[in-house]
Design an enzyme around this catalytic site. Structure first.
Site, short mmCIF file in Angstrom:
data_model
loop_
_atom_site.label_atom_id
_atom_site.label_comp_id
_atom_site.label_asym_id
_atom_site.label_seq_id
_atom_site.Cartn_x
_atom_site.Cartn_y
_atom_site.Cartn_z
N HIS A 1 0.81 -1.21 0.00
CA HIS A 1 0.00 0.00 0.00
C HIS A 1 0.85 1.27 0.00
O HIS A 1 2.05 1.26 0.26
CB HIS A 1 -0.97 0.00 1.20
CG HIS A 1 -0.31 0.08 2.54
ND1 HIS A 1 0.01 1.28 3.15
CD2 HIS A 1 0.08 -0.89 3.41
CE1 HIS A 1 0.56 1.04 4.33
NE2 HIS A 1 0.63 -0.26 4.53
N CYS B 1 2.65 -4.91 6.94
CA CYS B 1 2.36 -4.71 5.52
C CYS B 1 3.54 -4.01 4.83
O CYS B 1 4.43 -3.48 5.47
CB CYS B 1 1.08 -3.90 5.35
SG CYS B 1 -0.42 -4.84 5.71
#
Length: 549
Positions: A441, A460
Protein backbone atom coordinates in the site's frame (compact mmCIF):
# COMPACT_ATOMS: atom_id res chain seq x y z
CA UNK A 1 23.21 -44.48 10.78
CA UNK A 2 20.85 -43.25 8.12
CA UNK A 3 19.42 -46.58 7.06
CA UNK A 4 19.34 -48.43 10.37
CA UNK A 5 15.55 -47.96 10.83
CA UNK A 6 14.92 -49.55 7.45
CA UNK A 7 16.44 -52.77 8.68
CA UNK A 8 14.38 -53.02 11.85
CA UNK A 9 11.42 -54.75 10.26
CA UNK A 10 7.90 -54.54 11.68
CA UNK A 11 6.22 -57.66 13.00
CA UNK A 12 4.31 -59.16 10.05
CA UNK A 13 2.10 -62.23 10.21
CA UNK A 14 2.02 -64.39 7.12
CA UNK A 15 -1.73 -63.77 6.85
CA UNK A 16 -1.22 -59.98 6.85
CA UNK A 17 1.61 -60.26 4.32
CA UNK A 18 -0.63 -62.36 2.07
CA UNK A 19 -3.26 -59.67 2.34
CA UNK A 20 -0.76 -57.03 1.21
CA UNK A 21 0.54 -59.16 -1.63
CA UNK A 22 -2.62 -60.96 -2.75
CA UNK A 23 -5.46 -58.69 -1.72
CA UNK A 24 -7.01 -61.47 0.41
CA UNK A 25 -7.82 -62.01 4.10
CA UNK A 26 -7.59 -58.26 4.81
CA UNK A 27 -9.39 -55.74 2.63
CA UNK A 28 -6.89 -54.00 0.38
CA UNK A 29 -9.26 -51.04 0.12
CA UNK A 30 -8.89 -50.53 3.86
CA UNK A 31 -5.14 -49.98 3.50
CA UNK A 32 -3.86 -46.44 2.87
CA UNK A 33 -2.58 -47.36 -0.60
CA UNK A 34 -3.63 -46.83 -4.20
CA UNK A 35 -5.27 -49.85 -5.95
CA UNK A 36 -2.83 -52.22 -7.61
CA UNK A 37 -2.81 -52.27 -11.39
CA UNK A 38 -4.19 -55.37 -13.03
CA UNK A 39 -0.78 -57.00 -13.50
CA UNK A 40 -0.06 -56.80 -9.75
CA UNK A 41 -3.46 -57.62 -8.28
CA UNK A 42 -3.48 -61.37 -8.77
CA UNK A 43 -0.24 -62.94 -7.61
CA UNK A 44 -0.62 -66.66 -7.02
CA UNK A 45 0.51 -67.67 -3.55
CA UNK A 46 3.19 -69.96 -4.94
CA UNK A 47 4.74 -66.99 -6.76
CA UNK A 48 5.13 -64.85 -3.63
CA UNK A 49 8.92 -65.03 -3.44
CA UNK A 50 11.17 -64.32 -0.50
CA UNK A 51 12.34 -61.19 -2.36
CA UNK A 52 8.79 -59.89 -2.78
CA UNK A 53 8.03 -60.65 0.85
CA UNK A 54 11.17 -58.87 1.99
CA UNK A 55 10.38 -55.79 -0.12
CA UNK A 56 6.82 -55.70 1.22
CA UNK A 57 8.01 -55.92 4.81
CA UNK A 58 10.78 -53.33 4.43
CA UNK A 59 8.49 -50.89 2.61
CA UNK A 60 5.62 -51.24 5.09
CA UNK A 61 6.68 -48.29 7.25
CA UNK A 62 6.48 -45.85 4.32
CA UNK A 63 3.17 -45.05 2.62
CA UNK A 64 4.91 -43.91 -0.56
CA UNK A 65 7.17 -46.96 -0.80
CA UNK A 66 4.35 -49.38 0.06
CA UNK A 67 2.13 -47.85 -2.60
CA UNK A 68 4.87 -47.80 -5.24
CA UNK A 69 6.03 -51.37 -4.78
CA UNK A 70 2.50 -52.70 -4.47
CA UNK A 71 1.62 -51.03 -7.77
CA UNK A 72 4.64 -52.61 -9.50
CA UNK A 73 4.17 -56.11 -8.11
CA UNK A 74 7.04 -55.78 -5.60
CA UNK A 75 9.64 -55.91 -8.33
CA UNK A 76 13.07 -54.41 -7.57
CA UNK A 77 14.14 -51.34 -9.51
CA UNK A 78 17.60 -50.87 -7.99
CA UNK A 79 18.92 -54.32 -7.09
CA UNK A 80 18.19 -56.73 -9.92
CA UNK A 81 20.89 -57.68 -12.42
CA UNK A 82 19.63 -55.52 -15.28
CA UNK A 83 21.69 -52.74 -16.84
CA UNK A 84 18.93 -50.26 -16.03
CA UNK A 85 18.98 -51.15 -12.33
CA UNK A 86 22.76 -50.79 -12.28
CA UNK A 87 22.47 -47.39 -13.96
CA UNK A 88 19.95 -46.28 -11.33
CA UNK A 89 22.20 -47.43 -8.48
CA UNK A 90 25.24 -45.71 -9.87
CA UNK A 91 23.42 -42.48 -10.69
CA UNK A 92 21.83 -42.28 -7.24
CA UNK A 93 25.05 -43.00 -5.34
CA UNK A 94 26.95 -40.45 -7.44
CA UNK A 95 24.26 -37.85 -6.79
CA UNK A 96 24.22 -38.32 -3.02
CA UNK A 97 28.01 -38.34 -2.86
CA UNK A 98 27.98 -34.95 -4.61
CA UNK A 99 25.29 -33.56 -2.28
CA UNK A 100 27.69 -31.19 -0.43
CA UNK A 101 28.50 -29.55 -3.77
CA UNK A 102 24.81 -28.57 -3.94
CA UNK A 103 24.78 -27.18 -0.41
CA UNK A 104 23.17 -30.27 1.13
CA UNK A 105 24.26 -32.22 4.17
CA UNK A 106 26.29 -35.35 3.34
CA UNK A 107 24.40 -38.64 3.28
CA UNK A 108 25.79 -41.55 5.27
CA UNK A 109 25.63 -44.49 2.87
CA UNK A 110 28.12 -46.65 4.77
CA UNK A 111 25.55 -49.15 6.01
CA UNK A 112 23.78 -49.32 2.68
CA UNK A 113 26.99 -49.95 0.74
CA UNK A 114 28.06 -52.58 3.28
CA UNK A 115 24.71 -54.34 2.95
CA UNK A 116 24.90 -54.23 -0.85
CA UNK A 117 28.30 -55.95 -0.66
CA UNK A 118 27.11 -58.52 1.88
CA UNK A 119 23.89 -59.69 0.23
CA UNK A 120 23.48 -63.43 0.82
CA UNK A 121 19.75 -63.97 0.39
CA UNK A 122 16.62 -62.63 -1.22
CA UNK A 123 15.65 -61.13 2.15
CA UNK A 124 18.93 -59.18 2.23
CA UNK A 125 18.29 -58.08 -1.34
CA UNK A 126 14.77 -56.87 -0.54
CA UNK A 127 15.96 -54.81 2.38
CA UNK A 128 18.73 -53.23 0.31
CA UNK A 129 16.24 -52.51 -2.47
CA UNK A 130 13.93 -50.56 -0.19
CA UNK A 131 16.87 -48.77 1.43
CA UNK A 132 17.95 -47.58 -2.01
CA UNK A 133 14.41 -46.41 -2.79
CA UNK A 134 14.21 -44.54 0.52
CA UNK A 135 17.56 -42.91 -0.16
CA UNK A 136 16.24 -41.80 -3.53
CA UNK A 137 13.10 -40.28 -1.99
CA UNK A 138 15.12 -38.52 0.72
CA UNK A 139 17.55 -37.07 -1.80
CA UNK A 140 14.79 -36.12 -4.25
CA UNK A 141 12.88 -34.18 -1.60
CA UNK A 142 16.01 -32.51 -0.21
CA UNK A 143 17.40 -31.35 -3.56
CA UNK A 144 14.00 -30.38 -4.95
CA UNK A 145 12.22 -28.66 -2.06
CA UNK A 146 14.77 -28.33 0.74
CA UNK A 147 16.12 -30.15 3.75
CA UNK A 148 14.25 -28.02 6.31
CA UNK A 149 10.58 -27.39 7.02
CA UNK A 150 10.30 -23.57 7.11
CA UNK A 151 7.51 -23.32 9.70
CA UNK A 152 9.66 -25.19 12.21
CA UNK A 153 12.42 -22.58 11.96
CA UNK A 154 10.63 -19.28 12.52
CA UNK A 155 7.02 -18.13 12.97
CA UNK A 156 7.39 -15.74 10.04
CA UNK A 157 8.27 -18.56 7.63
CA UNK A 158 4.72 -19.36 6.56
CA UNK A 159 5.65 -20.34 3.01
CA UNK A 160 3.88 -23.37 1.56
CA UNK A 161 6.66 -25.49 0.06
CA UNK A 162 5.61 -27.23 -3.20
CA UNK A 163 6.38 -30.80 -2.14
CA UNK A 164 6.12 -33.45 -4.87
CA UNK A 165 4.31 -36.76 -4.63
CA UNK A 166 6.77 -39.50 -3.70
CA UNK A 167 5.05 -42.30 -5.64
CA UNK A 168 4.93 -40.19 -8.80
CA UNK A 169 8.57 -39.18 -8.33
CA UNK A 170 9.64 -42.83 -8.12
CA UNK A 171 7.43 -43.79 -11.05
CA UNK A 172 8.88 -41.04 -13.26
CA UNK A 173 12.41 -41.96 -12.22
CA UNK A 174 11.92 -45.55 -13.37
CA UNK A 175 10.72 -44.31 -16.77
CA UNK A 176 13.58 -41.85 -17.27
CA UNK A 177 17.31 -41.68 -17.83
CA UNK A 178 18.54 -41.85 -14.19
CA UNK A 179 21.28 -39.22 -14.40
CA UNK A 180 19.16 -36.76 -16.35
CA UNK A 181 16.19 -37.22 -14.03
CA UNK A 182 18.27 -36.63 -10.91
CA UNK A 183 19.69 -33.44 -12.44
CA UNK A 184 16.19 -32.17 -13.27
CA UNK A 185 15.11 -32.51 -9.65
CA UNK A 186 17.11 -29.40 -8.81
CA UNK A 187 15.55 -25.95 -9.15
CA UNK A 188 15.89 -24.76 -12.74
CA UNK A 189 16.00 -21.04 -11.95
CA UNK A 190 18.94 -18.91 -13.12
CA UNK A 191 19.30 -17.72 -9.52
CA UNK A 192 19.89 -21.28 -8.28
CA UNK A 193 22.54 -21.92 -10.94
CA UNK A 194 24.32 -18.66 -10.15
CA UNK A 195 24.19 -19.35 -6.40
CA UNK A 196 25.92 -22.70 -6.97
CA UNK A 197 28.61 -20.94 -9.00
CA UNK A 198 29.12 -18.32 -6.29
CA UNK A 199 29.20 -21.04 -3.64
CA UNK A 200 32.11 -22.65 -5.47
CA UNK A 201 33.83 -19.26 -5.80
CA UNK A 202 33.50 -18.55 -2.09
CA UNK A 203 34.81 -22.02 -1.22
CA UNK A 204 37.91 -21.23 -3.28
CA UNK A 205 38.28 -17.93 -1.39
CA UNK A 206 38.24 -19.88 1.87
CA UNK A 207 40.70 -22.36 0.45
CA UNK A 208 43.05 -19.51 -0.42
CA UNK A 209 42.92 -18.14 3.11
CA UNK A 210 40.12 -15.60 2.88
CA UNK A 211 40.43 -11.83 2.43
CA UNK A 212 43.20 -11.17 4.91
CA UNK A 213 43.10 -9.02 8.06
CA UNK A 214 40.02 -7.02 8.96
CA UNK A 215 40.09 -3.23 8.87
CA UNK A 216 40.63 -1.55 12.27
CA UNK A 217 39.19 1.76 13.41
CA UNK A 218 35.68 3.17 13.09
CA UNK A 219 35.60 5.63 10.18
CA UNK A 220 37.53 6.50 7.03
CA UNK A 221 36.93 9.34 4.58
CA UNK A 222 38.39 10.34 1.21
CA UNK A 223 41.71 12.13 1.55
CA UNK A 224 42.86 10.25 4.67
CA UNK A 225 46.04 8.19 4.88
CA UNK A 226 47.69 5.86 7.36
CA UNK A 227 47.82 2.20 8.28
CA UNK A 228 44.03 1.90 8.51
CA UNK A 229 43.60 3.20 4.96
CA UNK A 230 46.22 0.69 3.75
CA UNK A 231 44.31 -2.12 5.51
CA UNK A 232 41.09 -0.88 3.85
CA UNK A 233 42.84 -0.81 0.47
CA UNK A 234 44.10 -4.37 0.91
CA UNK A 235 40.71 -5.65 1.98
CA UNK A 236 38.96 -4.04 -1.00
CA UNK A 237 41.55 -5.52 -3.36
CA UNK A 238 41.19 -8.99 -1.83
CA UNK A 239 37.41 -8.82 -2.24
CA UNK A 240 37.69 -7.73 -5.86
CA UNK A 241 36.34 -4.21 -5.51
CA UNK A 242 39.63 -2.40 -6.14
CA UNK A 243 42.24 -3.12 -8.82
CA UNK A 244 45.74 -3.78 -7.64
CA UNK A 245 47.05 -0.53 -6.13
CA UNK A 246 49.99 0.80 -4.13
CA UNK A 247 48.13 3.95 -3.06
CA UNK A 248 48.52 4.89 0.60
CA UNK A 249 45.80 7.54 0.66
CA UNK A 250 42.04 7.27 0.38
CA UNK A 251 42.01 8.37 -3.25
CA UNK A 252 39.34 8.60 -5.98
CA UNK A 253 39.79 4.96 -6.99
CA UNK A 254 39.24 3.79 -3.42
CA UNK A 255 36.22 6.07 -3.07
CA UNK A 256 34.66 4.55 -6.17
CA UNK A 257 35.40 1.03 -4.90
CA UNK A 258 33.74 1.83 -1.56
CA UNK A 259 30.66 3.19 -3.36
CA UNK A 260 30.33 0.02 -5.43
CA UNK A 261 30.70 -2.05 -2.28
CA UNK A 262 28.04 0.05 -0.55
CA UNK A 263 25.57 -0.32 -3.42
CA UNK A 264 26.08 -4.08 -3.45
CA UNK A 265 25.42 -4.29 0.28
CA UNK A 266 22.34 -2.10 0.58
CA UNK A 267 24.24 0.83 2.09
CA UNK A 268 24.06 4.52 1.27
CA UNK A 269 26.71 4.98 -1.46
CA UNK A 270 28.38 8.06 -0.05
CA UNK A 271 31.94 6.77 -0.39
CA UNK A 272 32.56 7.20 3.34
CA UNK A 273 33.45 4.15 5.42
CA UNK A 274 31.39 4.70 8.54
CA UNK A 275 30.53 2.12 11.19
CA UNK A 276 27.85 0.42 9.09
CA UNK A 277 30.03 0.11 5.99
CA UNK A 278 33.05 -0.97 8.03
CA UNK A 279 31.02 -3.69 9.73
CA UNK A 280 30.01 -5.08 6.34
CA UNK A 281 33.53 -4.84 4.93
CA UNK A 282 34.80 -6.87 7.89
CA UNK A 283 32.26 -9.68 7.44
CA UNK A 284 34.33 -12.73 6.57
CA UNK A 285 33.95 -15.16 3.67
CA UNK A 286 32.66 -17.84 6.05
CA UNK A 287 29.60 -15.72 6.86
CA UNK A 288 29.07 -14.87 3.19
CA UNK A 289 29.26 -18.54 2.24
CA UNK A 290 26.70 -19.34 4.94
CA UNK A 291 24.38 -16.72 3.40
CA UNK A 292 24.75 -18.39 0.01
CA UNK A 293 23.97 -21.81 1.47
CA UNK A 294 20.86 -20.39 3.15
CA UNK A 295 19.83 -18.76 -0.15
CA UNK A 296 20.16 -22.15 -1.90
CA UNK A 297 17.83 -23.70 0.68
CA UNK A 298 15.36 -20.84 0.26
CA UNK A 299 15.50 -21.27 -3.53
CA UNK A 300 14.51 -24.91 -3.08
CA UNK A 301 11.54 -23.86 -0.92
CA UNK A 302 10.20 -21.79 -3.80
CA UNK A 303 11.00 -24.32 -6.54
CA UNK A 304 7.89 -23.70 -8.62
CA UNK A 305 6.79 -21.49 -11.53
CA UNK A 306 6.93 -17.93 -10.20
CA UNK A 307 4.70 -16.56 -12.94
CA UNK A 308 5.52 -15.07 -16.33
CA UNK A 309 4.68 -11.77 -14.66
CA UNK A 310 5.12 -11.65 -10.90
CA UNK A 311 5.81 -9.30 -8.01
CA UNK A 312 8.99 -9.92 -6.02
CA UNK A 313 9.30 -8.29 -2.60
CA UNK A 314 12.65 -8.90 -0.94
CA UNK A 315 12.18 -7.91 2.69
CA UNK A 316 15.90 -7.54 3.42
CA UNK A 317 16.39 -5.29 0.39
CA UNK A 318 13.39 -3.06 1.21
CA UNK A 319 12.29 -3.23 -2.41
CA UNK A 320 9.32 -4.33 -4.51
CA UNK A 321 9.73 -5.30 -8.15
CA UNK A 322 7.51 -6.26 -11.06
CA UNK A 323 9.21 -8.97 -13.11
CA UNK A 324 8.15 -9.79 -16.68
CA UNK A 325 9.67 -12.81 -18.41
CA UNK A 326 12.59 -12.82 -15.97
CA UNK A 327 13.34 -9.09 -16.41
CA UNK A 328 12.66 -6.40 -13.81
CA UNK A 329 10.33 -3.89 -15.48
CA UNK A 330 9.49 -1.79 -12.42
CA UNK A 331 11.13 -1.29 -9.04
CA UNK A 332 10.38 0.86 -6.02
CA UNK A 333 11.62 1.22 -2.47
CA UNK A 334 9.54 -0.32 0.29
CA UNK A 335 9.07 -0.17 4.04
CA UNK A 336 8.60 -3.54 5.75
CA UNK A 337 7.50 -4.74 9.16
CA UNK A 338 9.27 -3.56 12.27
CA UNK A 339 11.70 -6.02 13.85
CA UNK A 340 9.61 -6.62 16.93
CA UNK A 341 6.91 -8.98 18.15
CA UNK A 342 4.32 -9.86 15.54
CA UNK A 343 5.17 -6.90 13.29
CA UNK A 344 7.82 -8.71 11.24
CA UNK A 345 6.56 -9.23 7.69
CA UNK A 346 5.94 -12.92 6.96
CA UNK A 347 7.22 -14.81 3.92
CA UNK A 348 4.73 -16.44 1.59
CA UNK A 349 3.38 -16.42 -1.96
CA UNK A 350 -0.12 -15.52 -3.14
CA UNK A 351 -1.90 -13.84 -6.05
CA UNK A 352 -2.73 -10.15 -6.36
CA UNK A 353 -6.37 -9.85 -7.41
CA UNK A 354 -7.28 -6.16 -7.28
CA UNK A 355 -6.36 -2.71 -6.06
CA UNK A 356 -8.45 -0.50 -3.79
CA UNK A 357 -8.31 3.21 -4.56
CA UNK A 358 -9.14 5.70 -1.80
CA UNK A 359 -9.15 2.85 0.74
CA UNK A 360 -10.72 2.82 4.17
CA UNK A 361 -8.29 1.66 6.82
CA UNK A 362 -9.96 -1.03 8.86
CA UNK A 363 -7.65 -1.01 11.84
CA UNK A 364 -6.55 -4.58 12.61
CA UNK A 365 -7.93 -5.85 15.90
CA UNK A 366 -4.46 -6.32 17.37
CA UNK A 367 -3.55 -2.69 16.69
CA UNK A 368 -6.94 -1.41 17.89
CA UNK A 369 -6.72 -3.05 21.30
CA UNK A 370 -2.97 -2.93 21.91
CA UNK A 371 -2.27 0.61 20.71
CA UNK A 372 -5.42 2.68 20.41
CA UNK A 373 -7.52 1.38 23.32
CA UNK A 374 -4.91 2.43 25.94
CA UNK A 375 -4.72 5.85 24.27
CA UNK A 376 -8.52 6.27 24.40
CA UNK A 377 -8.61 5.10 28.01
CA UNK A 378 -6.28 7.98 28.86
CA UNK A 379 -8.09 10.42 26.57
CA UNK A 380 -11.41 9.46 24.89
CA UNK A 381 -10.72 11.90 22.07
CA UNK A 382 -7.31 10.44 21.22
CA UNK A 383 -6.80 9.24 17.63
CA UNK A 384 -9.71 11.40 16.56
CA UNK A 385 -9.07 10.57 12.89
CA UNK A 386 -10.52 7.09 13.55
CA UNK A 387 -14.22 6.32 13.60
CA UNK A 388 -15.56 4.09 16.36
CA UNK A 389 -17.91 1.51 14.81
CA UNK A 390 -20.18 -0.99 16.57
CA UNK A 391 -20.96 -4.56 15.51
CA UNK A 392 -23.85 -3.32 13.31
CA UNK A 393 -21.65 -0.90 11.40
CA UNK A 394 -22.93 2.23 13.10
CA UNK A 395 -20.58 5.08 14.05
CA UNK A 396 -20.54 5.55 17.82
CA UNK A 397 -20.13 8.87 19.63
CA UNK A 398 -17.05 8.58 21.82
CA UNK A 399 -18.63 10.84 24.43
CA UNK A 400 -21.05 8.03 25.20
CA UNK A 401 -18.36 5.39 25.74
CA UNK A 402 -16.51 4.59 28.98
CA UNK A 403 -13.30 3.11 27.55
CA UNK A 404 -11.97 2.26 31.02
CA UNK A 405 -14.43 -0.63 31.37
CA UNK A 406 -12.93 -2.57 28.44
CA UNK A 407 -9.96 -4.89 28.12
CA UNK A 408 -8.18 -6.13 25.03
CA UNK A 409 -10.59 -9.10 25.04
CA UNK A 410 -13.85 -7.28 25.73
CA UNK A 411 -13.47 -4.14 23.57
CA UNK A 412 -16.58 -4.39 21.34
CA UNK A 413 -15.81 -1.77 18.70
CA UNK A 414 -13.95 -1.59 15.41
CA UNK A 415 -11.85 1.39 14.37
CA UNK A 416 -11.92 2.75 10.83
CA UNK A 417 -10.16 5.59 9.07
CA UNK A 418 -12.13 6.98 6.10
CA UNK A 419 -10.43 7.66 2.74
CA UNK A 420 -8.21 10.73 2.82
CA UNK A 421 -4.76 11.98 1.95
CA UNK A 422 -3.74 11.27 5.53
CA UNK A 423 -5.11 7.72 5.59
CA UNK A 424 -2.59 5.24 7.00
CA UNK A 425 -2.89 3.25 3.75
CA UNK A 426 -2.41 6.32 1.61
CA UNK A 427 -4.50 6.49 -1.54
CA UNK A 428 -4.20 2.93 -2.85
CA UNK A 429 -3.66 -0.59 -1.58
CA UNK A 430 -2.89 -3.72 -3.56
CA UNK A 431 -4.71 -6.83 -2.44
CA UNK A 432 -3.68 -10.47 -2.49
CA UNK A 433 -6.18 -11.72 0.14
CA UNK A 434 -4.46 -13.86 2.75
CA UNK A 435 -5.01 -14.93 6.33
CA UNK A 436 -2.04 -12.86 7.51
CA UNK A 437 -3.77 -9.59 6.51
CA UNK A 438 -0.69 -8.48 4.57
CA UNK A 439 -0.84 -6.30 1.47
CA UNK A 440 1.10 -3.61 -0.39
CA UNK A 441 0.00 0.00 0.00
CA UNK A 442 0.70 3.72 -0.23
CA UNK A 443 1.57 5.72 2.90
CA UNK A 444 1.55 9.39 3.97
CA UNK A 445 4.85 8.79 5.83
CA UNK A 446 7.10 9.48 2.84
CA UNK A 447 10.19 10.44 4.84
CA UNK A 448 10.86 6.85 5.88
CA UNK A 449 11.83 5.91 2.33
CA UNK A 450 15.01 7.95 2.73
CA UNK A 451 16.27 5.67 5.49
CA UNK A 452 18.87 2.99 4.81
CA UNK A 453 17.08 0.39 6.95
CA UNK A 454 13.33 0.64 6.37
CA UNK A 455 11.63 -1.65 8.89
CA UNK A 456 8.87 0.49 10.42
CA UNK A 457 5.44 -0.92 9.50
CA UNK A 458 3.06 -3.22 11.35
CA UNK A 459 3.84 -5.94 8.80
CA UNK A 460 2.36 -4.71 5.52
CA UNK A 461 4.58 -3.47 2.70
CA UNK A 462 4.55 0.27 2.04
CA UNK A 463 5.58 1.46 -1.43
CA UNK A 464 7.44 4.66 -2.24
CA UNK A 465 5.91 4.92 -5.75
CA UNK A 466 2.47 3.31 -5.42
CA UNK A 467 0.87 5.23 -8.31
CA UNK A 468 3.61 4.20 -10.76
CA UNK A 469 3.31 0.66 -9.43
CA UNK A 470 -0.42 0.78 -10.20
CA UNK A 471 0.17 2.18 -13.68
CA UNK A 472 2.63 -0.63 -14.45
CA UNK A 473 0.11 -3.25 -13.35
CA UNK A 474 -2.78 -1.66 -15.28
CA UNK A 475 -0.72 -1.24 -18.47
CA UNK A 476 -1.44 -4.90 -19.21
CA UNK A 477 -5.18 -4.26 -19.40
CA UNK A 478 -5.59 -0.61 -20.37
CA UNK A 479 -4.27 1.62 -23.15
CA UNK A 480 -4.48 4.52 -20.69
CA UNK A 481 -3.49 3.15 -17.27
CA UNK A 482 -2.82 6.61 -15.84
CA UNK A 483 -6.20 7.92 -16.92
CA UNK A 484 -7.98 4.82 -15.63
CA UNK A 485 -6.35 5.08 -12.22
CA UNK A 486 -6.77 8.84 -11.89
CA UNK A 487 -10.47 8.71 -12.84
CA UNK A 488 -11.09 6.43 -9.84
CA UNK A 489 -8.84 8.50 -7.59
CA UNK A 490 -10.69 11.74 -8.35
CA UNK A 491 -13.96 10.36 -6.97
CA UNK A 492 -12.42 10.46 -3.48
CA UNK A 493 -14.63 7.44 -2.79
CA UNK A 494 -13.40 3.93 -2.06
CA UNK A 495 -13.55 1.79 -5.19
CA UNK A 496 -11.91 -1.25 -6.68
CA UNK A 497 -10.12 -2.03 -9.95
CA UNK A 498 -9.93 -5.76 -10.60
CA UNK A 499 -6.82 -7.13 -12.26
CA UNK A 500 -7.98 -9.03 -15.33
CA UNK A 501 -5.04 -11.38 -14.87
CA UNK A 502 -4.05 -12.12 -11.28
CA UNK A 503 -0.38 -11.54 -10.57
CA UNK A 504 1.63 -13.88 -8.31
CA UNK A 505 3.20 -12.11 -5.35
CA UNK A 506 6.26 -13.54 -3.62
CA UNK A 507 7.34 -12.09 -0.27
CA UNK A 508 10.88 -13.39 0.13
CA UNK A 509 13.85 -12.83 2.44
CA UNK A 510 17.22 -13.07 0.71
CA UNK A 511 20.46 -11.86 2.25
CA UNK A 512 22.46 -13.16 -0.73
CA UNK A 513 21.23 -12.33 -4.24
CA UNK A 514 23.29 -13.04 -7.35
CA UNK A 515 23.97 -10.60 -10.16
CA UNK A 516 23.27 -11.80 -13.72
CA UNK A 517 26.80 -10.94 -14.86
CA UNK A 518 28.47 -12.55 -11.83
CA UNK A 519 28.98 -11.72 -8.18
CA UNK A 520 26.60 -11.46 -5.24
CA UNK A 521 24.83 -8.63 -3.47
CA UNK A 522 24.45 -9.08 0.30
CA UNK A 523 21.93 -7.67 2.72
CA UNK A 524 21.70 -7.60 6.49
CA UNK A 525 19.72 -10.31 8.31
CA UNK A 526 17.23 -7.78 9.70
CA UNK A 527 14.96 -10.31 11.44
CA UNK A 528 17.65 -12.88 12.31
CA UNK A 529 15.84 -15.52 10.23
CA UNK A 530 18.83 -16.53 8.16
CA UNK A 531 20.84 -17.10 11.34
CA UNK A 532 18.14 -19.55 12.48
CA UNK A 533 18.10 -21.30 9.11
CA UNK A 534 21.89 -21.60 9.08
CA UNK A 535 21.85 -23.06 12.59
CA UNK A 536 19.26 -25.64 11.46
CA UNK A 537 21.28 -26.48 8.34
CA UNK A 538 24.41 -26.98 10.44
CA UNK A 539 22.44 -29.25 12.76
CA UNK A 540 21.50 -31.27 9.67
CA UNK A 541 25.18 -31.58 8.79
CA UNK A 542 25.67 -28.85 6.18
CA UNK A 543 29.26 -27.65 6.33
CA UNK A 544 31.34 -24.71 5.15
CA UNK A 545 33.91 -26.12 2.76
CA UNK A 546 37.28 -24.67 1.83
CA UNK A 547 38.40 -25.84 -1.60
CA UNK A 548 42.00 -25.59 -2.76
CA UNK A 549 42.75 -24.00 -6.10
Amino acid sequence: MLFAPLFRLPAFTRQTLSAVLLGTSVSVAALPMAPMPAQAEQIPAQQVSALMQSIAEAAASSKDLSEFYRATGYKPIFTDNSARAKARRQALLRAVQAAPEKGLAPYDTTLLEANLRAIKSDRDLGRAEVAMAQLFLDYARDIQTGQLIPSRIDAGLVRQVPYRDGVQTLTNFVKSNPQAYLRKLEPGSPEYARLLKEKANMERVLGAGGWGPTVPGSKYEPGESGNGVIALRNRLMAMGYLPRSAATTYDAAMTKAVQVFQMQHGLTPDGVVGQGTLAEINVGPEARLASILVALERERWINMPLGKRHIWVNLTDFSAKIVDDGRVTFETRSVVGQNTGDRRSPEFSDEMEHMVINPTWNVPRSIAVKEYLPMMQRNPNAAGHLRLVDSRGRTVNRANVDFSQYTTKTFPYALKQPPSDGNALGLVKFMFPNKYNIYLHDTPSKSLFGREVRAFSHGCIRLQQPFDFAYALLAKQSSDPVGLFQSHLKTRQENIIELEEHVPVHLVYRTAVTLPKGGVEYRRDIYGRDAKIWAALKAKGVQLRAVGS
